[in-house]
Design an enzyme around this catalytic site. Structure first.
Site, short mmCIF file in Angstrom:
data_model
loop_
_atom_site.label_atom_id
_atom_site.label_comp_id
_atom_site.label_asym_id
_atom_site.label_seq_id
_atom_site.Cartn_x
_atom_site.Cartn_y
_atom_site.Cartn_z
N TRP A 47 6.24 8.62 -63.68
CA TRP A 47 6.75 8.04 -64.62
C TRP A 47 5.98 8.38 -65.87
O TRP A 47 4.64 8.41 -65.97
CB TRP A 47 6.68 6.22 -64.25
CG TRP A 47 7.18 5.61 -65.53
CD1 TRP A 47 6.79 5.04 -66.38
CD2 TRP A 47 8.66 5.13 -65.30
NE1 TRP A 47 7.85 3.94 -66.99
CE2 TRP A 47 9.03 4.39 -66.32
CE3 TRP A 47 9.90 5.61 -64.34
CZ2 TRP A 47 10.06 3.92 -66.56
CZ3 TRP A 47 11.01 4.88 -64.60
CH2 TRP A 47 11.23 4.14 -65.92
N GLU A 77 10.63 1.85 -54.16
CA GLU A 77 11.18 2.87 -55.26
C GLU A 77 10.56 4.24 -54.77
O GLU A 77 9.73 4.58 -54.23
CB GLU A 77 10.55 2.56 -56.79
CG GLU A 77 11.23 1.06 -57.15
CD GLU A 77 10.32 0.68 -58.33
OE1 GLU A 77 11.39 0.08 -59.18
OE2 GLU A 77 9.28 0.95 -58.58
N HIS A 134 1.82 3.49 -58.67
CA HIS A 134 3.08 3.52 -58.31
C HIS A 134 3.94 4.76 -58.63
O HIS A 134 4.79 5.15 -59.04
CB HIS A 134 4.14 2.63 -59.30
CG HIS A 134 3.66 1.29 -59.34
ND1 HIS A 134 4.41 0.31 -58.87
CD2 HIS A 134 2.47 0.54 -59.70
CE1 HIS A 134 3.89 -0.91 -58.83
NE2 HIS A 134 2.59 -0.92 -59.57
N ASP A 152 6.72 -1.96 -54.86
CA ASP A 152 6.10 -2.85 -55.73
C ASP A 152 5.87 -4.29 -55.14
O ASP A 152 6.73 -4.70 -54.63
CB ASP A 152 7.38 -3.06 -56.91
CG ASP A 152 7.50 -1.89 -57.73
OD1 ASP A 152 6.97 -1.13 -57.66
OD2 ASP A 152 8.49 -2.08 -58.58
N HIS A 197 6.92 4.55 -53.45
CA HIS A 197 6.10 3.26 -53.41
C HIS A 197 6.70 2.16 -53.26
O HIS A 197 7.59 1.94 -53.46
CB HIS A 197 5.25 3.38 -54.76
CG HIS A 197 5.93 3.12 -56.10
ND1 HIS A 197 6.78 4.15 -56.66
CD2 HIS A 197 6.32 2.10 -56.77
CE1 HIS A 197 7.53 3.66 -57.73
NE2 HIS A 197 7.32 2.52 -57.85
N HIS A 228 3.00 -6.92 -59.69
CA HIS A 228 3.44 -5.74 -60.48
C HIS A 228 3.80 -6.29 -61.83
O HIS A 228 3.50 -5.89 -63.04
CB HIS A 228 4.42 -4.91 -59.88
CG HIS A 228 4.86 -3.62 -60.81
ND1 HIS A 228 3.63 -2.90 -61.65
CD2 HIS A 228 5.95 -3.05 -60.90
CE1 HIS A 228 4.44 -2.08 -62.06
NE2 HIS A 228 5.61 -2.00 -61.86
N HIS A 239 13.51 -6.18 -62.32
CA HIS A 239 12.37 -6.51 -61.52
C HIS A 239 11.95 -8.03 -61.55
O HIS A 239 11.71 -8.37 -60.33
CB HIS A 239 11.10 -5.93 -62.29
CG HIS A 239 10.90 -4.23 -61.88
ND1 HIS A 239 11.42 -3.12 -62.63
CD2 HIS A 239 10.17 -3.81 -61.01
CE1 HIS A 239 11.14 -2.14 -61.97
NE2 HIS A 239 10.39 -2.32 -61.02
#
Length: 208
Positions: free
Chosen positions: A17, A172, A47, A53, A51, A57, A160
């Site tokens: 990311w 994810e 992350h 969450d 991974h 998070h 989320h």
């Protein structure tokens, strides 16, 4: 019985990311240079790659990664496939059958993006309304095949929040390229990081 490893390998060259820490794997001890053994130093974000969450998070007092119930991470899961979609909306979700389904994984064009060396901003994401519909259906885990369930640069992170405040685990960064739609046995185990907001995970699907 067939096993499918749907985990993206962690490497120095992997996509992350944009605002997350880059991955750094460095050999600190190498047999090739006369050391007693091979030993590496890993620097990764919580992350990165494939991974999970945890609610913490995005929620101040949410459950942490070491507190997640194993029964939600292991068990029957259904892979649904969507083609030629910009996002997965509630109208798409309503067409699916959720009989005895507690864990869902969404396969999209995103799975083909792992072959690129740069981050793709226009990945397929899940809308807030679709997330709420999954909550209402009693889904306990939602998996997607890129680095976020959320639209890129979303300011409110509503997808989320909708899932995590209802204790729905978000998985994810899957690579579902070699997996057909259908039912599988899911094994998705994060590192047991105390008070962690998330963790890389090794994720395997077993044909049933």
């Amino acid at each position: 019985m067939t096993f499918y490893d749907v985990t993206v390998p962690i490497s120095n060259a992997m996509i992350t990311w944009p605002s997350d820490p880059a991955v750094s794997i460095t050999g600190t001890s190498l047999i090739s240079r006369g050391d007693f053994c091979n030993l590496s130093e890993l620097k990764i974000g919580s992350h990165c790659g494939t991974h999970i969450d945890a609610p913490s998070h995005f929620l101040e007092n949410g459950r942490t990664i070491d507190q997640l119930a194993l029964e939600n991470l292991i068990g029957e899961a259904t892979v649904f496939e969507f083609k030629n979609k910009e996002n997965i909306d509630v109208s798409d979700i309503k067409q699916l059958r959720f009989d005895n389904v507690k864990r869902v994984l969404f396969k999209t064009v995103n799975s083909s993006y792992w072959k690129f060396s740069t981050f793709k901003k226009d990945f397929v994401y899940l809308t807030k309304d679709a997330a709420q519909y999954l909550v209402d259906k009693g889904i306990r885990l939602v998996g997607v095949d890129y680095l976020s369930v959320e639209k890129f640069e979303s300011q409110l992170a509503e997808t989320h929040h909708t899932l995590l405040r209802n204790d729905v685990i978000i998985l994810e960064g899957l690579d579902l390229s070699n997996v057909e739609r259908g039912r599988y046995e899911l094994i998705a185990l994060p590192l047991k990081i105390k008070d962690g907001d998330g963790s890389p995970a090794r994720v395997v699907l077993k044909s049933t």
